[in-house]
Design a protein around this motif. Structure first.
Motif, PDB file in Angstrom:
ATOM      1  N   GLU A  70     -12.824 -18.457   0.445  1.00 33.00           N
ATOM      2  CA  GLU A  70     -14.022 -17.816   1.000  1.00 33.00           C
ATOM      3  C   GLU A  70     -13.771 -17.332   2.430  1.00 33.00           C
ATOM      4  N   LEU A  71     -13.187 -18.191   3.248  1.00 36.02           N
ATOM      5  CA  LEU A  71     -12.954 -17.845   4.649  1.00 36.02           C
ATOM      6  C   LEU A  71     -11.927 -16.726   4.779  1.00 36.02           C
ATOM      7  N   PHE A  72     -10.885 -16.763   3.967  1.00 38.41           N
ATOM      8  CA  PHE A  72      -9.874 -15.708   4.007  1.00 38.41           C
ATOM      9  C   PHE A  72     -10.455 -14.375   3.529  1.00 38.41           C
ATOM     10  N   SER A  73     -11.304 -14.415   2.529  1.00 37.25           N
ATOM     11  CA  SER A  73     -11.928 -13.185   2.019  1.00 37.25           C
ATOM     12  C   SER A  73     -12.861 -12.584   3.066  1.00 37.25           C
ATOM     13  N   ILE A  74     -13.584 -13.440   3.769  1.00 38.16           N
ATOM     14  CA  ILE A  74     -14.465 -12.963   4.841  1.00 38.16           C
ATOM     15  C   ILE A  74     -13.626 -12.358   5.966  1.00 38.16           C
ATOM     16  N   ALA A  75     -12.511 -13.021   6.309  1.00 43.08           N
ATOM     17  CA  ALA A  75     -11.627 -12.509   7.365  1.00 43.08           C
ATOM     18  C   ALA A  75     -11.058 -11.139   6.983  1.00 43.08           C
ATOM     19  N   LYS A  76     -10.697 -10.985   5.719  1.00 44.94           N
ATOM     20  CA  LYS A  76     -10.185  -9.694   5.244  1.00 44.94           C
ATOM     21  C   LYS A  76     -11.258  -8.617   5.366  1.00 44.94           C
ATOM     22  N   HIS A  77     -12.473  -8.977   5.032  1.00 49.12           N
ATOM     23  CA  HIS A  77     -13.601  -8.054   5.141  1.00 49.12           C
ATOM     24  C   HIS A  77     -13.814  -7.644   6.597  1.00 49.12           C
TER      25      HIS A  77
END
Length: 200
Positions: A78-85
């Motif tokens: 979740e955190l990595f996906s948010i960071a990518k966004h």
């Protein structure tokens, strides 16, 4: 999408590219192919335009981030996906937007801080508690304190005194800020998961 939505998206694009102060109502009217008189049917003045643009941007961000949260299998993903966004947005982001908002548009700045101190705080707090429950984050810290530190430190990466825009890349700053957070809270199991994802 209605006309107001189209105007707000174009305003966001211009603001993020050139900064708030350097983007005029004339610039927006020209980019939209409409008269300034038409723009003033939607906005009282530029302050109102900036506020409504930021309000619209934050509503879209909440929607996108909530979707990421619902689709993520665990807290680290979740955190990595948010960071990518976030880094995707930062590619077209002028750090002067934050400086301009703080200096010239206090109502929009208050809106931004409320978004950070409520939505982002709760997002990070929920993520931490989820990660602890999944064994991916350490248990020897207080989640609410770390969530507040995360939010407060976000101001640092757009501080032109601490990190002059001509010397530091905003994406590099965000990536270091993100790494500092995730590595600081990850358990041994979490570190293994992160390394495995890097390998993959």
């Amino acid at each position: 999408m209605d006309q107001l939505g189209k105007i707000l998206l174009k305003a966001e694009e211009l603001f993020f590219l050139n900064g708030l102060k350097n983007t005029s109502m004339d610039d927006l009217a020209k980019a939209m192919g409409m008269s300034k008189k038409t723009l003033y049917q939607f906005f009282d003045n530029k302050d109102d335009l900036v506020y409504k643009t930021m309000e619209h941007h934050m509503a879209l961000e909440k929607e996108a981030i909530n979707k990421i949260v619902s689709e993520s299998s665990n807290a680290i993903e979740e955190l990595f996906s948010i960071a990518k966004h976030v880094t995707g947005h930062l590619k077209a982001f002028n750090p002067m937007v934050i400086y301009d908002m703080q200096k010239y548009y206090p109502q929009a700045w208050a809106l931004f801080h409320n978004y950070r101190d409520t939505f982002i705080y709760n997002l990070i707090l929920d993520n931490i508690n989820k990660g602890i429950g999944q064994g991916l984050y350490r248990q020897d810290f207080q989640p609410d304190i770390i969530a507040k530190i995360y939010c407060a430190k976000s101001d640092c990466i757009v501080d032109p005194v601490l990190f002059p825009f001509t010397q530091y890349n905003i994406i590099a700053l965000y990536n270091e800020y993100f790494r500092y957070h995730i590595r600081g809270i990850a358990s041994q199991e979490g570190i293994k998961y992160i390394e495995k994802q890097k390998t993959n």
